[in-house]
Design a protein around this motif. Sequence first.
Motif, PDB file in Angstrom:
ATOM      1  N   THR A  12       0.827  -1.208   0.000  1.00 53.47           N
ATOM      2  CA  THR A  12       0.000   0.000   0.000  1.00 53.47           C
ATOM      3  C   THR A  12       0.864   1.262   0.000  1.00 53.47           C
ATOM      4  OG1 THR A  12      -1.688  -1.202   1.229  1.00 53.47           O
ATOM      5  CG2 THR A  12      -1.915   1.181   1.152  1.00 53.47           C
ATOM      6  N   MET A  13       1.930   1.261   0.775  1.00 51.19           N
ATOM      7  CA  MET A  13       2.806   2.431   0.793  1.00 51.19           C
ATOM      8  C   MET A  13       3.593   2.551  -0.511  1.00 51.19           C
ATOM      9  SD  MET A  13       1.956   3.997   3.407  1.00 51.19           S
ATOM     10  CE  MET A  13       3.195   5.242   3.629  1.00 51.19           C
ATOM     11  N   ARG A  29       1.252   4.204  -2.780  1.00 52.26           N
ATOM     12  CA  ARG A  29       1.181   5.611  -2.388  1.00 52.26           C
ATOM     13  C   ARG A  29       2.350   6.394  -2.971  1.00 52.26           C
ATOM     14  NH1 ARG A  29       3.914   9.115   1.890  1.00 52.26           N
ATOM     15  NH2 ARG A  29       2.475  10.837   1.973  1.00 52.26           N
ATOM     16  N   THR A  30       3.549   5.834  -2.935  1.00 54.13           N
ATOM     17  CA  THR A  30       4.725   6.500  -3.488  1.00 54.13           C
ATOM     18  C   THR A  30       4.561   6.702  -4.988  1.00 54.13           C
ATOM     19  OG1 THR A  30       6.101   5.512  -1.776  1.00 54.13           O
ATOM     20  CG2 THR A  30       7.229   6.342  -3.725  1.00 54.13           C
ATOM     21  N   CYS A  40       1.711   6.955  -6.604  1.00 53.01           N
ATOM     22  CA  CYS A  40       0.687   7.998  -6.776  1.00 53.01           C
ATOM     23  C   CYS A  40       1.274   9.390  -6.567  1.00 53.01           C
ATOM     24  CB  CYS A  40      -0.483   7.770  -5.824  1.00 53.01           C
ATOM     25  SG  CYS A  40      -1.552   6.423  -6.289  1.00 53.01           S
ATOM     26  N   PHE A  41       2.126   9.523  -5.555  1.00 50.34           N
ATOM     27  CA  PHE A  41       2.753  10.824  -5.299  1.00 50.34           C
ATOM     28  C   PHE A  41       3.617  11.252  -6.490  1.00 50.34           C
ATOM     29  CE2 PHE A  41       6.368  13.315  -3.795  1.00 50.34           C
ATOM     30  CZ  PHE A  41       5.705  14.410  -3.267  1.00 50.34           C
ATOM     31  N   ALA A  57      -5.100  10.336  -3.637  1.00 49.81           N
ATOM     32  CA  ALA A  57      -4.757   8.947  -3.314  1.00 49.81           C
ATOM     33  C   ALA A  57      -3.491   8.893  -2.462  1.00 49.81           C
ATOM     34  CB  ALA A  57      -4.575   8.137  -4.594  1.00 49.81           C
ATOM     35  N   ALA A  58      -2.502   9.722  -2.793  1.00 46.18           N
ATOM     36  CA  ALA A  58      -1.252   9.741  -2.019  1.00 46.18           C
ATOM     37  C   ALA A  58      -1.490  10.239  -0.595  1.00 46.18           C
ATOM     38  CB  ALA A  58      -0.221  10.620  -2.718  1.00 46.18           C
ATOM     39  N   LEU A 109      -3.851   7.121   1.223  1.00 45.65           N
ATOM     40  CA  LEU A 109      -3.321   5.760   1.335  1.00 45.65           C
ATOM     41  C   LEU A 109      -2.554   5.476   2.625  1.00 45.65           C
ATOM     42  CD1 LEU A 109      -2.415   4.820  -2.320  1.00 45.65           C
ATOM     43  CD2 LEU A 109      -4.055   3.710  -0.817  1.00 45.65           C
ATOM     44  N   PRO A 110      -1.820   6.416   3.220  1.00 40.91           N
ATOM     45  CA  PRO A 110      -1.179   6.075   4.502  1.00 40.91           C
ATOM     46  C   PRO A 110      -2.185   5.699   5.590  1.00 40.91           C
ATOM     47  CG  PRO A 110      -0.144   7.999   3.587  1.00 40.91           C
ATOM     48  CD  PRO A 110      -1.344   7.701   2.728  1.00 40.91           C
TER      49      PRO A 110
END
Length: 93
Positions: A25-26, A29-30, A32-33, A55-56, A59-60
Amino acid sequence: MQSVTSVPESLADEQAGRIRRYLVTMGVRTVCFLLSVVTATKGAPWWVWGSFAVAAILLPYIAVVLANAVRPRTPGSSAPVTPRGDGPDQIGR
């Protein structure tokens, strides 16, 4: 008597699965960022880079909630503990 198919997953396996799910998941997230930064600098419409940015940001929270979600206890897997009657006598010895 328990069947092999009814035995719950071991605690170590469950924890490893939760860690793996968190890391995936992280990782998403990365990505997406990075996609939000790249699409914003390339002049993409606001909703494209905005979607990646949202999303970024979210997600955390999702990763932590999923990582802390433990399996529910099965009914009857724990028995109540009743104290023995010799407690005060042991202290006095």
